[in-house]
Enzyme design. Structure first.
Site, short mmCIF file in Angstrom:
data_model
loop_
_atom_site.label_atom_id
_atom_site.label_comp_id
_atom_site.label_asym_id
_atom_site.label_seq_id
_atom_site.Cartn_x
_atom_site.Cartn_y
_atom_site.Cartn_z
N ARG A 163 0.86 -1.19 0.00
CA ARG A 163 0.00 0.00 0.00
C ARG A 163 0.89 1.24 0.00
NH1 ARG A 163 -2.54 0.66 5.37
NH2 ARG A 163 -1.04 2.33 5.55
N HIS A 205 -3.80 4.34 4.69
CA HIS A 205 -4.95 3.43 4.80
C HIS A 205 -6.19 4.15 4.26
CE1 HIS A 205 -8.10 0.91 6.43
NE2 HIS A 205 -8.54 1.92 7.14
N TYR A 226 4.14 5.19 11.33
CA TYR A 226 4.52 3.80 11.54
C TYR A 226 5.41 3.19 10.45
CZ TYR A 226 0.25 3.37 8.69
OH TYR A 226 -0.70 3.52 7.72
#
Lengths: 360, 325
Positions: free
Chosen positions: A258, A262, A271
């Site tokens: 990805r 998100h 992160y």
């Protein structure tokens, strides 16, 4: 070709085209015409441009929350091209390439993300269930859709999409078990994009490959380079054909990444490091197919520019239509709760209507 | 004394109790490394380590079910469900086990755990991110249901919830997570579960609400009071068990009652409150007890959501109707 000999625990994923656009397994190369390859490419680029535009609109405050597909175009478009228009899809919320392949009108897609559920009233021939936000729940529906097709001796296959995080939900396991026990014509595609929001794939499950989860349910499982559109197409095609011919379900793990957040509500810099993203940018599925097409002499920069311009214009004009769409009427939020409004709802509706008119 | 918003008060309360009680563990989706999608657990993993604060697998049933086991075996789990709309895979565990373990084992095994969930609308979100499902828990014997409306209450109620001997569903009104700040004492204090707060006393009408609607209702009251009325506002704070005494005594004094909530009208929490008033204060009533609640519809996506939540004006209209009955 792939499913029988493949050992899902092996970590040797199926790859036909490497990141430089070279065909490394010519014997596996699917039989696609140049026109079909170009169409696949155009669909991936379209998906990318839609994402980029929506993210731009989102930053301008013109759209609220959006889940971009950046980097996962080959996993979606490749698998989507392996099914027929009449086949069913039960999707989650990050399958734009499949929606485009299934001729979902861009206006509808944009209207939905604009915040109006009217967008999910797709033309019937699209045959994709509406965006399903509760993780992995849609796979259960995929098995029921497939059971009904088999029940009526119809040739349709149902694709179910889920993410790597979704494989932790009970629904994932129940769906696979049902499909295998009942030998329903299903293909389950796990878009392993390495993250469930911030939670890494390695934290989610201890198995070497997600594909090997198939073994527990007695079905073939296969890990595919999800950024290689030829591999995604070829493997899905074989699984779909097998399902259509009564051979039962398959689990396909599309190993991808990805590249974006998100959703726009998420900040991935919390992160993960940019270096990791840079590494994956080198494996970009769109660049990869473009390199192949340039080498094959079926594409050039002039066509590229024309394509991008054309698709950008389409997104712009469709989004303008969306922004000019009718505001959501009070009736609209009552209309589809039941086939007919209940007497209490009617009372609530008239009371609210009077109240809203009084304020105006 | 720190000045905190509601989400910071929750983080502070978790931090406080983890420092005090080694049996407290905190987990849920994205709760560990990232600190949760709303950052409620921000910094806790760094401070207390991965054994006590961790990312769960993406499975609400596992989050609740494993928490039940931990609670039975001496830990104090405080788990997070990312949004209350996603709790349904875990609802099975909540209803069939968390709520029943004490009764099933005749008190041998108990489930002192807290299940935190952001809830409620008005944040213009995608599907399943805006529901108010408090009655789905309040209807289940064995569960306590708590909803704070201020940073001060959030800390006091969360500490009380963690120390409670039974499972507590802790619903957090995410619309006001960062809406305002308040002084929150750094020392230990709890707010008793099952005790409502009289936010403002008055003589003409009793209004009960909770969560994010407290602020909207306060604004409506300010408008209506300018017209010459004096209104009592009660923040219920605990949905189950209801503080009957505070509510009933207030209605006996004022003779009029309005409840305001975000959950849909039919079979909503207002129905329960009005039932209690009918049973316990009927002869004091001067107007029909009334509820202000959304219609019986699914929370619309953002472009239609304004049709769902009662706004300040909607509340004010209802208050006037009951006052002038």
């Amino acid at each position: 070709m792939f499913l029988k000999p493949y050992v899902p625990q092996s970590e040797e994923m199926v790859q036909i085209m490497d990141p430089n656009g070279n065909i490394v397994k010519p014997e596996w190369m699917p039989n696609l015409s140049n026109e079909e390859i170009i169409e696949m490419y155009e669909t991936m680029v379209f998906s990318r441009i839609i994402d980029e535009k929506i993210l731009q609109y989102q930053r301008q405050g013109r759209i609220l929350t959006y889940a971009p597909n950046l980097g996962q175009e080959a996993a979606q478009v490749g698998s989507g091209f392996a099914i027929k228009q009449t086949d069913w899809v039960a999707s989650a919320f990050r399958e734009l390439g499949v929606w485009l392949r299934k001729k979902a009108p861009l206006y509808n897609i944009l209207l939905y993300w604009y915040g109006n559920e009217e967008g999910m009233h797709m033309p019937e021939e699209v045959r994709i269930l509406p965006v399903s936000v509760p993780i992995a729940s849609q796979l259960q529906h995929a098995t029921g859709l497939a059971y009904a097709s088999k029940y009526r001796n119809e040739p349709d296959v149902t694709l179910g999409y889920v993410g790597d995080g979704g494989t932790s939900q009970g629904d994932f396991h129940e769906a696979l078990n049902f499909a295998s026990v009942n030998q329903t014509p299903n293909v389950f595609i796990v878009q392993n994009n390495q993250f469930a929001i911030s939670t890494r794939r390695a934290v989610q499950t201890k198995v070497k490959t997600i594909a090997e989860k198939a073994l527990a349910y007695g079905m073939p499982g296969i890990q595919v380079d999800g950024n290689d559109i030829f591999a995604m197409y070829a493997v899905t095609k074989e699984a779909v054909d097998q399902a259509r011919n009564g051979g039962g379900p398959t689990l396909i793990e599309a190993y991808t990444y990805r590249l974006g957040a998100h959703t726009t509500a998420d900040d991935p810099t919390v992160y993960r490091d940019q270096e990791e993203v840079e590494e994956w940018l080198k494996k970009d599925p769109i660049d990869r197919l473009k390199k192949y097409m340039l080498k094959a002499g079926i594409w050039d920069e002039e066509k590229e520019e024309a394509l991008r311009k054309e698709k950008s214009e389409i997104v712009k004009s469709e989004f303008t239509k969306v922004e000019n769409s009718e505001p959501v009427a009070l009736e609209a939020v009552f209309d589809y709760i039941y086939a007919d409004k209940t007497s209490i709802q009617k009372e609530q509706y008239y009371k609210l209507k009077a109240l809203q008119e009084e304020v105006e | 004394m720190a000045v905190l918003n509601l989400i910071e008060a929750i983080t502070h309360a978790l931090d406080y109790e983890m420092g005090k009680d080694e049996s407290v563990v905190v987990y849920g989706e994205d709760v560990g490394f990232e600190g949760g999608v709303f950052r409620a657990t921000k910094g806790l993993q760094q401070k207390y380590g991965e054994k006590r604060v961790f990312d769960s697998i993406l499975a609400e049933s596992s989050i609740v079910g494993s928490g039940i086991g931990m609670a039975i075996n001496g830990l104090r789990p405080v788990v997070e469900i990312q949004f209350s709309g996603f709790m349904f895979p875990g609802y099975n565990q909540i209803v069939t086990h968390a709520a029943r373990m004490r009764n099933r084992s005749r008190g041998l095994y108990t489930v002192p755990m807290v299940i935190r969930m952001p809830y409620g609308g008005g944040v213009r979100a995608l599907e399943h991110h805006s529901e108010s499902l408090e009655v789905l828990f309040a209807h289940i014997p064995g569960l306590k249901v708590v909803i704070p409306s201020t940073p001060y209450d959030a800390k006091g109620l969360l500490l009380a919830a963690i120390r409670d001997p039974d499972p507590v569903i802790f619903l957090e009104p995410k619309r006001i997570y960062r809406a305002f700040k308040q002084e929150v004492p750094e020392e230990d204090y709890t707010i008793p579960i099952g005790k409502a707060k009289v936010v403002k006393s008055g003589s003409d009408l009793t209004v009960v609400t909770w969560g994010a609607m407290v602020r909207d209702t306060q604004k409506a009251i300010e408008i209506v009071e300018k017209e010459g009325f004096n209104i009592e506002l009660i923040d219920l704070r605990t949905i189950s068990p209801i503080d009957q005494e505070t509510v009933v005594e207030s209605v006996k004094k004022t003779g009029r009652f309005v409840v305001v909530h975000e959950a849909v009208s039919s079979y909503g929490p207002g129905a329960e409150l009005i039932s209690i008033i009918n049973e316990k204060a009927f002869l004091h009533l001067e107007a029909p007890p009334t509820r202000v609640a959304p219609p019986d519809i699914i929370v619309p996506l953002p472009k239609g959501e304004h049709h769902y939540l009662p706004d300040v004006n909607h509340i004010a209209v209802a208050l006037r109707q009951v006052l002038k009955f």
